[in-house]
Design a protein around this motif. Structure first.
Motif, PDB file in Angstrom:
ATOM      1  N   ARG A  28      -6.903   2.515   9.811  1.00  0.00           N
ATOM      2  CA  ARG A  28      -8.139   3.202   9.461  1.00  0.00           C
ATOM      3  C   ARG A  28      -8.067   4.645   9.958  1.00  0.00           C
ATOM      4  O   ARG A  28      -7.392   4.944  10.949  1.00  0.00           O
ATOM      5  CB  ARG A  28      -9.314   2.469  10.113  1.00  0.00           C
ATOM      6  N   ILE A  32      -9.147  -5.544   4.511  1.00  0.00           N
ATOM      7  CA  ILE A  32      -9.464  -4.125   4.300  1.00  0.00           C
ATOM      8  C   ILE A  32     -10.937  -3.857   4.597  1.00  0.00           C
ATOM      9  O   ILE A  32     -11.291  -2.876   5.280  1.00  0.00           O
ATOM     10  CB  ILE A  32      -9.103  -3.720   2.858  1.00  0.00           C
ATOM     11  N   VAL A  59     -12.474  -1.333   7.518  1.00  0.00           N
ATOM     12  CA  VAL A  59     -13.362  -0.210   7.210  1.00  0.00           C
ATOM     13  C   VAL A  59     -14.692  -0.360   7.946  1.00  0.00           C
ATOM     14  O   VAL A  59     -15.272   0.624   8.437  1.00  0.00           O
ATOM     15  CB  VAL A  59     -13.586  -0.119   5.687  1.00  0.00           C
ATOM     16  N   ILE A  87      -6.935  -0.751  -2.018  1.00  0.00           N
ATOM     17  CA  ILE A  87      -7.717   0.357  -1.453  1.00  0.00           C
ATOM     18  C   ILE A  87      -8.133   1.331  -2.552  1.00  0.00           C
ATOM     19  O   ILE A  87      -9.275   1.815  -2.577  1.00  0.00           O
ATOM     20  CB  ILE A  87      -6.902   1.068  -0.352  1.00  0.00           C
ATOM     21  N   LEU A 139     -11.529   3.377  -1.513  1.00  0.00           N
ATOM     22  CA  LEU A 139     -11.620   3.551  -0.067  1.00  0.00           C
ATOM     23  C   LEU A 139     -10.461   4.387   0.486  1.00  0.00           C
ATOM     24  O   LEU A 139     -10.158   4.315   1.680  1.00  0.00           O
ATOM     25  CB  LEU A 139     -11.639   2.180   0.627  1.00  0.00           C
ATOM     26  N   GLU A 140      -9.808   5.180  -0.372  1.00  0.00           N
ATOM     27  CA  GLU A 140      -8.673   5.973   0.108  1.00  0.00           C
ATOM     28  C   GLU A 140      -9.071   6.892   1.265  1.00  0.00           C
ATOM     29  O   GLU A 140      -8.274   7.121   2.187  1.00  0.00           O
ATOM     30  CB  GLU A 140      -8.087   6.831  -1.024  1.00  0.00           C
ATOM     31  N   PHE A 175      -8.725   5.576   5.061  1.00  0.00           N
ATOM     32  CA  PHE A 175      -7.465   5.179   5.703  1.00  0.00           C
ATOM     33  C   PHE A 175      -6.581   6.397   5.932  1.00  0.00           C
ATOM     34  O   PHE A 175      -6.634   7.380   5.184  1.00  0.00           O
ATOM     35  CB  PHE A 175      -6.733   4.140   4.845  1.00  0.00           C
TER      36      PHE A 175
END
Length: 346
Positions: free
Chosen positions: A215, A261, A265, A284, A289-290, A293
């Motif tokens: 993360r 994942i 997050v 992802i 949700l790029e 990370f």
């Protein structure tokens, strides 16, 4: 001139010491056989030469037949009443041969179909329940219940081989167990050396990198950094031999990648996720949700392979199965299927 037949008969009687028959005894004009005037040995009688330009009836008949062109099967006169017996015989023979040829061709086709059906096999295959490898079809009206990389590879396998596969969508940990006890014949998954105890490594499709994706804000630059955090991973997943067996690394084992994942997050236990980096990147990206990370640590490189259970009842067909999949690798079909699902257009 004496007749040749009578001369030969008279000669035979003289050699046998017999007298000629009464109707020839007084024939003083008949000379001895083959002799001129009955005296000495003369030349034998010859046939009179045929005058120039004269031909016998038989020769004329042969010449006429030679000038007559043969009738072809396409000739409209074939089959009419006046056609000669030789041509009618040939027609009957050709008809019989055609019937036999048609029957033989049909019999060969039936035998080929029966042989193909007899050689076709049915394989039990576990589908690893990871997106995009295999998942339920989002379209409830679709004929195919499952979609994904492994599903498409198996469909192409069936098309090329004529075999059939019975597909079962299975959690990763259960796939390992089914291979170990022989409840499935084979699966397609990332190869791990620990699996060699109960499965044979088959055709390799594409290389896969395994590691950890952390993360944002969590530092993961070396293996030692993993010992400072909790790492989420799907239950039963083989990431790296050292990582899998290391008791100093705290692991949060969950059902699948998506749950791992989301927990990372949400900062619920795990601060990073371990597994196939391409699969992690796909999910992802799909979850958008790029931005959540950051660091990536590669631990191992392996291959997507056929894992054939050593206890499978179809173990005798293992080489044939791998050979079919090898053709898909050689012509690029396997990589195209992989890339179409793993890196879909936005």
């Amino acid at each position: 001139m004496a007749r040749p037949g009578l001369c030969r008969a008279a000669s035979a009687r003289r050699r046998a010491g017999r007298s000629p028959p009464q109707h020839l005894a007084g024939d003083a004009q008949a000379p001895a056989c083959g002799r001129r005037g009955g005296q000495g040995r003369g030349r034998r009688n010859r046939r009179l030469p045929v005058p120039s330009g004269t031909r016998s009836a038989r020769a004329l008949s042969r010449a006429a037949a030679a000038r007559q062109p043969p009738l072809l099967d396409s000739d409209p006169r074939v089959g009419q009443a006046w056609v000669g017996p030789r041509l009618r015989s040939r027609q009957r023979r050709d008809k019989v041969n055609g019937v036999w040829f048609s029957w033989l061709r049909g019999a060969c086709l039936c035998l080929a179909l029966l042989a193909s059906a007899a050689q076709a096999r049915e394989f039990r295959v576990d589908l690893i329940q990871f997106d995009p490898w295999a998942k339920k079809n989002p379209d409830p009206d679709a004929a195919e219940p499952y979609v994904g990389i492994v599903v498409d590879l198996l469909k192409e396998f069936e098309r090329r081989s004529g075999h059939r596969t019975i597909k079962t969508l299975t959690p990763y940990a259960r796939v390992e167990r089914d291979l170990e006890v022989g409840d499935c014949d084979f699966s397609i998954m990332a190869w791990g050396e620990a699996r060699a105890a109960y499965a044979n490594r088959g055709t390799a499709f594409v290389p896969l990198e395994f590691g950890v994706r952390a993360r944002k804000g969590v530092r993961v630059r070396s293996y030692e950094d993993l010992k400072k955090i909790i790492v989420g991973a799907p239950r039963g997943l083989k990431v790296d031999p050292r990582f899998d067996a290391d008791p100093e690394i705290r692991k949060d084992l969950v059902l699948d990648y998506t749950l791992a994942i989301r927990k990372a997050v949400a900062d619920r236990d795990a601060m990073a996720v371990a597994g196939s980096l391409s699969t992690l990147g796909h999910i992802i990206h799909k979850l958008k949700l790029e931005a959540e990370f950051g660091d990536v640590l590669v631990l191992n490189t392996t291959h997507l392979t056929v894992a054939f259970s050593k206890k499978s009842s179809q173990i005798g067909a293992e080489a044939q199965v791998n050979a079919v999949f090898k053709t898909m690798v050689d012509d690029g079909t396997a990589r195209r299927i992989y890339e179409r699902w793993m890196f879909p257009p936005d």
